[in-house]
Scaffold this motif. Structure first.
Motif, PDB file in Angstrom:
ATOM      1  N   SER A   1       0.824  -1.213   0.000  1.00 53.36           N
ATOM      2  CA  SER A   1       0.000   0.000   0.000  1.00 53.36           C
ATOM      3  C   SER A   1       0.857   1.262   0.000  1.00 53.36           C
ATOM      4  N   LEU A   2       1.900   1.267   0.808  1.00 49.81           N
ATOM      5  CA  LEU A   2       2.801   2.417   0.836  1.00 49.81           C
ATOM      6  C   LEU A   2       3.484   2.617  -0.516  1.00 49.81           C
TER       7      LEU A   2
ATOM      8  N   ASP B   1      10.944   3.167 -10.171  1.00 49.67           N
ATOM      9  CA  ASP B   1      11.618   2.424  -9.097  1.00 49.67           C
ATOM     10  C   ASP B   1      10.603   1.874  -8.104  1.00 49.67           C
ATOM     11  N   LEU B   2       9.641   2.694  -7.751  1.00 52.75           N
ATOM     12  CA  LEU B   2       8.620   2.269  -6.793  1.00 52.75           C
ATOM     13  C   LEU B   2       7.722   1.188  -7.378  1.00 52.75           C
ATOM     14  N   ARG B   3       7.438   1.277  -8.664  1.00 49.78           N
ATOM     15  CA  ARG B   3       6.641   0.232  -9.318  1.00 49.78           C
ATOM     16  C   ARG B   3       7.413  -1.080  -9.343  1.00 49.78           C
ATOM     17  N   GLU B   4       8.710  -1.008  -9.627  1.00 49.75           N
ATOM     18  CA  GLU B   4       9.521  -2.227  -9.626  1.00 49.75           C
ATOM     19  C   GLU B   4       9.569  -2.851  -8.228  1.00 49.75           C
TER      20      GLU B   4
ATOM     21  N   GLU C   1       8.274  -6.657  -7.184  1.00 54.89           N
ATOM     22  CA  GLU C   1       9.006  -7.641  -6.378  1.00 54.89           C
ATOM     23  C   GLU C   1       8.073  -8.307  -5.361  1.00 54.89           C
ATOM     24  N   LEU C   2       7.268  -7.485  -4.698  1.00 50.10           N
ATOM     25  CA  LEU C   2       6.337  -8.026  -3.700  1.00 50.10           C
ATOM     26  C   LEU C   2       5.288  -8.919  -4.350  1.00 50.10           C
ATOM     27  N   GLU C   3       4.790  -8.490  -5.502  1.00 45.85           N
ATOM     28  CA  GLU C   3       3.740  -9.240  -6.193  1.00 45.85           C
ATOM     29  C   GLU C   3       4.258 -10.569  -6.737  1.00 45.85           C
TER      30      GLU C   3
ATOM     31  N   ALA D   1      -1.688  -7.760  -4.521  1.00 48.95           N
ATOM     32  CA  ALA D   1      -2.289  -6.524  -5.040  1.00 48.95           C
ATOM     33  C   ALA D   1      -3.809  -6.548  -4.923  1.00 48.95           C
ATOM     34  N   ALA D   2      -4.391  -7.712  -5.012  1.00 45.26           N
ATOM     35  CA  ALA D   2      -5.846  -7.816  -4.917  1.00 45.26           C
ATOM     36  C   ALA D   2      -6.339  -7.641  -3.485  1.00 45.26           C
TER      37      ALA D   2
END
Length: 141
Positions: A25-26, A55-58, A62-64, A71-72
């Motif tokens: 979320s952050l 960078d933040l999307r990448e 990584e988390l996904e 994400a859901a």
């Protein structure tokens, strides 16, 4: 002038749990806000902000990849657009605080991690967060 992002971002910063979905979320909020800021910044800063958003999307990717379906399940917050006359420095400060909080959550998750794949993921996420942090800090006031 201030920026309308301060109140909703403050609520997110206060309520974010130290969980994978909290970190997601952050990252989502910081990335989305950075992209919105890039659209109203001076050209050179806008380009740099677009790289920060990437960078933040990448980091989110990584988390996904590690936690399918994250994400859901995680809440996504949109702080909204920047209005004409709003303070761009205040908006950058909000993004900086979101990144700082994400770094804190990432470090706490690393301390709790028992899985090598999670630790590896968090190492890559922290690298991207530190890069984003440095780029945001280096922008002109």
């Amino acid at each position: 002038m201030s920026v309308g992002w301060i109140t909703p971002a403050g609520a997110l910063l206060e309520q974010t749990p130290v969980t994978w979905s909290g970190l997601w979320s952050l990252l989502y909020t910081a990335g989305h806000s950075t992209l919105r800021l890039s659209l109203v910044a001076y050209f050179a800063d806008g380009v740099e902000l677009a790289y920060v958003a990437m960078d933040l999307r990448e980091a989110r990717d990584e988390l996904e990849w590690l936690h399918e379906g994250l994400a859901a399940d995680a809440p996504a917050m949109d702080l909204g657009p920047l209005r004409p006359g709003e303070d761009h420095q205040a908006a950058r400060d909000v993004v900086q605080k979101l990144i700082d909080c994400a770094l804190d959550v990432s470090c706490l998750l690393a301390e709790q991690s028992v899985d090598g794949a999670e630790l590896s993921c968090l190492t890559r996420v922290e690298h991207r967060l530190r890069t984003a942090h440095a780029k945001i800090a280096g922008l002109r006031p």
